[in-house]
Design an enzyme around this catalytic site. Structure first.
Site, PDB file in Angstrom:
ATOM      1  N   ASP A 199       0.845  -1.197   0.000  1.00  0.00           N
ATOM      2  CA  ASP A 199       0.000   0.000   0.000  1.00  0.00           C
ATOM      3  C   ASP A 199       0.879   1.245   0.000  1.00  0.00           C
ATOM      4  O   ASP A 199       2.002   1.217  -0.507  1.00  0.00           O
ATOM      5  CB  ASP A 199      -0.933  -0.043   1.223  1.00  0.00           C
ATOM      6  CG  ASP A 199      -2.300   0.572   0.936  1.00  0.00           C
ATOM      7  OD1 ASP A 199      -2.360   1.796   0.740  1.00  0.00           O
ATOM      8  OD2 ASP A 199      -3.297  -0.171   0.907  1.00  0.00           O
ATOM      9  N   ASP A 208      -1.512   3.098  17.978  1.00  0.00           N
ATOM     10  CA  ASP A 208      -2.372   1.925  17.841  1.00  0.00           C
ATOM     11  C   ASP A 208      -1.892   0.990  16.740  1.00  0.00           C
ATOM     12  O   ASP A 208      -2.607   0.072  16.349  1.00  0.00           O
ATOM     13  CB  ASP A 208      -3.816   2.363  17.567  1.00  0.00           C
ATOM     14  CG  ASP A 208      -4.842   1.452  18.244  1.00  0.00           C
ATOM     15  OD1 ASP A 208      -4.427   0.504  18.921  1.00  0.00           O
ATOM     16  OD2 ASP A 208      -6.051   1.696  18.088  1.00  0.00           O
ATOM     17  N   HIS A 241      -3.796   6.004   3.275  1.00  0.00           N
ATOM     18  CA  HIS A 241      -4.566   4.827   2.885  1.00  0.00           C
ATOM     19  C   HIS A 241      -4.006   3.555   3.521  1.00  0.00           C
ATOM     20  O   HIS A 241      -4.741   2.756   4.110  1.00  0.00           O
ATOM     21  CB  HIS A 241      -4.557   4.715   1.359  1.00  0.00           C
ATOM     22  CG  HIS A 241      -5.451   3.678   0.786  1.00  0.00           C
ATOM     23  ND1 HIS A 241      -5.084   2.360   0.651  1.00  0.00           N
ATOM     24  CD2 HIS A 241      -6.696   3.763   0.274  1.00  0.00           C
ATOM     25  CE1 HIS A 241      -6.065   1.681   0.083  1.00  0.00           C
ATOM     26  NE2 HIS A 241      -7.053   2.509  -0.159  1.00  0.00           N
ATOM     27  N   ASN A 254      -4.686  -3.091  22.882  1.00  0.00           N
ATOM     28  CA  ASN A 254      -3.759  -2.452  23.809  1.00  0.00           C
ATOM     29  C   ASN A 254      -4.400  -1.362  24.665  1.00  0.00           C
ATOM     30  O   ASN A 254      -3.694  -0.579  25.300  1.00  0.00           O
ATOM     31  CB  ASN A 254      -2.589  -1.846  23.030  1.00  0.00           C
ATOM     32  CG  ASN A 254      -3.050  -0.848  21.978  1.00  0.00           C
ATOM     33  OD1 ASN A 254      -4.247  -0.580  21.837  1.00  0.00           O
ATOM     34  ND2 ASN A 254      -2.112  -0.301  21.226  1.00  0.00           N
ATOM     35  N   ALA A 379      -6.309  -8.359  -8.719  1.00  0.00           N
ATOM     36  CA  ALA A 379      -7.520  -9.008  -8.208  1.00  0.00           C
ATOM     37  C   ALA A 379      -7.932 -10.227  -9.009  1.00  0.00           C
ATOM     38  O   ALA A 379      -8.446 -11.200  -8.448  1.00  0.00           O
ATOM     39  CB  ALA A 379      -8.678  -8.004  -8.174  1.00  0.00           C
ATOM     40  N   VAL A 384      -5.445 -15.429  -6.225  1.00  0.00           N
ATOM     41  CA  VAL A 384      -5.683 -14.251  -5.396  1.00  0.00           C
ATOM     42  C   VAL A 384      -7.135 -14.241  -4.939  1.00  0.00           C
ATOM     43  O   VAL A 384      -8.049 -14.467  -5.734  1.00  0.00           O
ATOM     44  CB  VAL A 384      -5.370 -12.963  -6.188  1.00  0.00           C
ATOM     45  CG1 VAL A 384      -5.727 -11.723  -5.376  1.00  0.00           C
ATOM     46  CG2 VAL A 384      -3.898 -12.935  -6.587  1.00  0.00           C
ATOM     47  N   SER A 439     -11.176  -1.254  -0.958  1.00  0.00           N
ATOM     48  CA  SER A 439      -9.894  -1.159  -0.256  1.00  0.00           C
ATOM     49  C   SER A 439     -10.044  -1.428   1.223  1.00  0.00           C
ATOM     50  O   SER A 439      -9.109  -1.888   1.886  1.00  0.00           O
ATOM     51  CB  SER A 439      -9.297   0.242  -0.432  1.00  0.00           C
ATOM     52  OG  SER A 439      -8.758   0.429  -1.704  1.00  0.00           O
TER      53      SER A 439
END
Length: 508
Positions: A199, A208, A241, A254, A379, A384, A439
């Site tokens: 990405d 986080d 993104h 956490n 894709a 995949v 996405s």
């Protein structure tokens, strides 16, 4: 008018065969495949540049071995090109040249060692962020164009545990929809499992995310397709993104913010997006090969490879670029990596579509005819997992329907996952925001695959895909806000494939 053309994949993904067999399916130095392509030709998109304009190319060896790769490297130099990166594992060479006749010259120089050669973009090479372009961070901003468009260990058992909710977990309807909250009581992921996030980079400072980022396995592939190991190269520059995607996959439990589908696993940032927002074929090749070299278990791919929404095998440049990416996917799968990918956000039926008006997206798009040899990559590549997107409907419930933007297709979509208004991590203020797109659906599936690998570490990629599909919860077609037609049965249809991905079954 021509009849609708089917571009349907096999409904059941076959076990990946040896790379030698896979690479032998298309031969010849002409670089364009013809067998099996519908007799309606795709619209040509000539790619040319005058002498002096540096262009990027991929060369695919006839046989994937170091010897033939070296022959291609020598041919590149004899043709006045520069070798940028070689991947002898798959017989692919990335080259730059400012000679307009490079493809012809290098083909003559390489002889029978060359299977295909093609340009990877329609414009000259220009990596990096243009001066004066600011990073457009914003709360939940979707600045990333198109996209919001091992070992033989046995299964690992674990006892149910009490789970303490994260502060914003109550807002994560998506986790409840795929039963991730229930799965966490059994298994929330193993630190031995590594997920590659192909990405725009992951924010290493986000509180986080930081605990689950494997910096040693992270890389930047957007430098012309070369693996850049610099400390900050794999971090985001112009898009959050990848940071949003990463939170959905594996934000740790956490006591801060949200929780991911597989909060106990590690993630590697594999940056495949340049500062202009493009994912060129050589970037994707680097990302997939790197994932295998680093021993990753799963990758998430929330993008399509630029500059074509569909790569057509009867066009020489597009064929060569697609073949290079296909080889990288096939080789990494053989090495134990399973891949999830977003289906796309054009509200299109991928099984019957015959036109594309968006490509090439790095220069001037044209309206072109596509045929059954034209595919959205990665894709629609074999092996995949292709993921469609669901939205929460009616509002305020945990029921769902297909997102209005989601691509679909009988025999193309494998499974579905939540993708509309998903809360996850963003870069600005180390905060949280909502994004929508396939996405956002795909990382849910990558997370479930990571949980599955944690619970059943001996599974192969093919076995994992088969289980994922078999365990998905059947979902009838229903309707979308756009009223797009759905075909198939409740067990397998064009909207949701085999159904809604199920995290609980993955660890049970």
């Amino acid at each position: 008018m021509p009849h609708p053309i089917s571009r349907r994949r096999h409904a059941a993904l076959a076990t990946v065969v040896g790379l030698t067999t896979a690479l032998a399916t298309l031969a010849g130095t002409g670089g364009a495949a013809t067998a099996g392509v519908d007799d309606v030709p795709s619209t040509p998109v000539p790619i040319s540049a005058p002498d002096g304009t540096v262009m990027s190319y991929v060369l695919n060896a006839e046989v994937a071995d170091p010897g033939q790769t070296r022959l291609l490297e020598r041919a590149v130099r004899r043709a006045d090109g520069v070798v940028v990166q070689s991947w002898p594992q798959i017989g692919v060479v990335v080259a730059h040249s400012d000679r307009s006749a490079f493809r012809t010259t290098v083909r003559d120089a390489a002889g029978n060692a060359l299977e295909s050669v093609g340009a990877t973009r329609t414009v000259g090479v220009s990596e990096g962020t243009p001066e004066g372009v600011a990073s457009p961070w914003g709360p939940g901003a979707s600045d990333y164009k198109r996209l919001d468009r091992k070992d033989d260990r046995g299964d690992v058992g674990s006892e149910p545990t009490t789970v303490t909710p994260e502060p914003r977990e109550v807002e994560q309807w998506d986790m409840r929809m795929i039963k991730a909250d229930q799965a966490h009581r059994i298994n929330d992921g193993d630190r031995d499992v590594l997920v590659g996030v192909l990405d725009s980079g992951i924010d290493a400072d986000h509180p986080d995310l930081a605990a689950n980022i494997d910096e040693e396995s992270s890389v930047n592939c957007s430098d012309a397709g070369r693996p850049d190991r610099s400390a900050t190269g794999w971090q985001p520059t112009t898009s959050d993104h990848g940071t949003h995607v990463a939170g959905t996959i594996a934000a740790p439990r956490n006591g801060i913010g949200i929780v991911g589908v597989a909060p106990g696993v590690r993630m590697a940032s594999v940056k495949v997006v340049n500062d202009d927002g493009f994912i060129y074929p050589e970037y994707a090749v680097c990302g997939f090969v790197w994932s295998a070299m680093q021993g990753m278990d799963v990758t998430n791919n929330s993008y399509y490879v630029d500059p074509f929404m569909y790569y057509c095998e009867d066009q020489p440049d597009q064929y060569a670029a697609k073949e290079a990416v296909r080889r990288a996917v096939a080789w990494s799968t053989e090495k134990g990596v399973v891949h999830a990918a977003a289906a796309g956000n054009a509200a299109t039926d991928l099984a019957t579509n015959t036109t594309d008006a968006t490509s090439p997206d790095d220069s001037t798009p044209i309206t072109r005819t596509i045929n059954e040899g034209c595919h959205d990559i990665p894709a629609e590549l074999e092996g995949v997992v292709t993921v469609s997107s669901m939205q929460r409907f009616p509002a305020g419930t945990d029921e769902s329907r297909l997102s209005s933007f989601s691509n679909r297709g009988l025999g193309v979509i494998d499974v579905a996952a939540p993708g509309s208004s998903i809360l996850s991590t963003i870069v600005r203020d180390n905060g949280y925001g909502l994004k929508s797109g396939t996405s956002m659906a795909s990382p849910h599936v990558a997370g479930v695959l990571a949980l599955m690998k944690s619970a059943h570490p001996g599974l192969t990629p093919a076995e994992m895909v088969a289980r994922l599909r078999a365990q998905a919860d059947d979902k009838p077609c229903g309707t979308t806000t756009a009223g797009a037609a759905c075909v198939g049965t409740p067990e397998n249809n064009s909207y949701f494939g085999e159904g809604v991905v199920d995290a609980l079954d993955a660890v049970s």
